[in-house]
Write an enzyme that holds these catalytic residues in place. Structure first.
Site, PDB file in Angstrom:
ATOM      1  N   HIS A 132      11.217   6.552  -5.152  1.00  0.00           N
ATOM      2  CA  HIS A 132      10.144   5.575  -5.368  1.00  0.00           C
ATOM      3  C   HIS A 132       9.718   4.960  -4.041  1.00  0.00           C
ATOM      4  O   HIS A 132       8.510   4.833  -3.758  1.00  0.00           O
ATOM      5  CB  HIS A 132      10.635   4.486  -6.326  1.00  0.00           C
ATOM      6  CG  HIS A 132       9.712   3.307  -6.446  1.00  0.00           C
ATOM      7  ND1 HIS A 132       8.804   3.177  -7.473  1.00  0.00           N
ATOM      8  CD2 HIS A 132       9.563   2.197  -5.665  1.00  0.00           C
ATOM      9  CE1 HIS A 132       8.130   2.055  -7.313  1.00  0.00           C
ATOM     10  NE2 HIS A 132       8.574   1.431  -6.219  1.00  0.00           N
ATOM     11  N   GLU A 133      10.678   4.569  -3.217  1.00  0.00           N
ATOM     12  CA  GLU A 133      10.335   3.965  -1.923  1.00  0.00           C
ATOM     13  C   GLU A 133       9.694   4.988  -0.996  1.00  0.00           C
ATOM     14  O   GLU A 133       8.783   4.657  -0.232  1.00  0.00           O
ATOM     15  CB  GLU A 133      11.578   3.346  -1.289  1.00  0.00           C
ATOM     16  CG  GLU A 133      12.246   2.264  -2.120  1.00  0.00           C
ATOM     17  CD  GLU A 133      11.288   1.168  -2.570  1.00  0.00           C
ATOM     18  OE1 GLU A 133      10.261   0.943  -1.886  1.00  0.00           O
ATOM     19  OE2 GLU A 133      11.535   0.547  -3.602  1.00  0.00           O
ATOM     20  N   HIS A 136       6.087   5.186  -1.780  1.00  0.00           N
ATOM     21  CA  HIS A 136       5.289   4.137  -1.129  1.00  0.00           C
ATOM     22  C   HIS A 136       4.907   4.570   0.286  1.00  0.00           C
ATOM     23  O   HIS A 136       3.780   4.345   0.733  1.00  0.00           O
ATOM     24  CB  HIS A 136       6.096   2.837  -1.063  1.00  0.00           C
ATOM     25  CG  HIS A 136       6.062   2.035  -2.327  1.00  0.00           C
ATOM     26  ND1 HIS A 136       4.892   1.694  -2.968  1.00  0.00           N
ATOM     27  CD2 HIS A 136       7.068   1.483  -3.060  1.00  0.00           C
ATOM     28  CE1 HIS A 136       5.168   0.977  -4.048  1.00  0.00           C
ATOM     29  NE2 HIS A 136       6.472   0.834  -4.122  1.00  0.00           N
ATOM     30  N   GLU A 200       2.803   0.063  -7.649  1.00  0.00           N
ATOM     31  CA  GLU A 200       4.103   0.320  -8.279  1.00  0.00           C
ATOM     32  C   GLU A 200       4.005   1.445  -9.305  1.00  0.00           C
ATOM     33  O   GLU A 200       4.885   2.310  -9.372  1.00  0.00           O
ATOM     34  CB  GLU A 200       4.637  -0.955  -8.940  1.00  0.00           C
ATOM     35  CG  GLU A 200       5.057  -2.034  -7.966  1.00  0.00           C
ATOM     36  CD  GLU A 200       6.086  -1.547  -6.962  1.00  0.00           C
ATOM     37  OE1 GLU A 200       7.027  -0.835  -7.342  1.00  0.00           O
ATOM     38  OE2 GLU A 200       5.920  -1.883  -5.770  1.00  0.00           O
TER      39      GLU A 200
END
Length: 278
Positions: A132-133, A136, A200
């Site tokens: 997930h990071e 980003h 997100e």
């Protein structure tokens, strides 16, 4: 799209500071605030990662200090076709993580000590969080988030500035001061919300694709959300929107301010990930 957001936020920050300088200090105040805005814009661009790490009191680690964690991030970064990011650990006991940096070549992935205790390195949950990071970083969300955090902090500062000097200068418009006092904190939250919610959802989807296991990230989100409500984190509220789950959810107030959450509801994120898995 991310580049446009960056320029919009920088322009908004400049207009905000110059307008406040003109209102409180005339031509001299306007010039001083223009210089301050230029310095803040340059600083938030070039040093966003260092500013955010300082907000979280995080320390950078290398392969020698955290070999398993570093190796997991390296493997997932290759899968995401990204340069190896800097790896950092924050001292908070709340399970959480975030990414920062001005570009994929200067990306940073940070984990709290709490998440490393809760989720073993190599588990589907921690791999989902890491992916997930990295998502980003892949979508260049980090710079926008860091600049938004800077802008939110400035709005909060200006609202306090109005409170402090409003009582000393009888020539100021009381209505304008009252509006700044009320709308300042709300505007700061709106800036964070407008960016974080969309980012997100996008990072959840891309992160699930990188990790290859949407259920791992869904399970991690459920666990972290519950822990965040129980374990507080001391962090600048302006930087809270960078974390994967809202680190201030344990202090969330009821009422209208609940509408200005910096993160989408965890239940909605989990539902989308479960649908993606199906």
């Amino acid at each position: 799209m991310q580049t446009l957001k960056v320029f919009a936020l920088m322009g908004g920050l400049t207009i905000l500071l110059v307008g406040a300088g003109s209102y409180f200090g005339g031509t001299g105040g306007m010039a001083a605030m223009f210089v301050l805005a230029a310095l803040m814009n340059l600083g938030s661009y070039w040093f966003s990662d260092k500013m955010v790490l300082r907000m979280y009191r995080a320390q950078i680690v290398d392969r020698a200090r955290a070999p398993q964690l570093y190796g997991m991030v390296e493997r997932l970064a290759r899968r995401a076709k990204l340069p190896m990011p800097v790896v950092a650990i924050a001292p908070s006991e709340q399970p959480n993580a975030f990414a920062t940096g001005r570009s994929p070549e200067h990306g940073v992935v940070c984990f709290t000590q709490g998440i490393l205790r809760l989720m073993p390195v190599g588990s589907a949950e921690l791999e989902g969080v890491t992916a997930h990071e990295l998502a980003h970083i892949k979508h260049r969300h980090m710079l926008v988030g860091a600049i938004a955090a800077t802008m939110a902090g400035v709005i909060m500062m200006l609202s306090r500035f109005a409170i402090f000097f409003g009582g000393r200068n009888n020539n100021n418009n009381p209505l304008a001061l009252i509006l700044m006092m009320i709308l300042g904190p709300i505007a700061a939250l709106v800036v964070q919300m407008a960016i974080s919610r969309q980012n997100e959802f996008q990072a959840d989807r891309t992160g699930a694709e990188i990790a290859g296991r949407p259920h791992g990230l869904a399970k991690a989100l459920r666990s972290m959300d519950a822990q965040a409500r129980r374990i507080p984190m001391e962090v600048n509220p302006a930087a809270a929107q960078l974390a994967i789950v809202n680190p201030l959810s344990g202090r969330r107030r009821l009422g209208i301010m609940g509408l200005f959450s910096t993160h989408p509801p965890t239940e909605d994120r989990i539902a989308r990930l479960e649908a993606l898995a199906r």
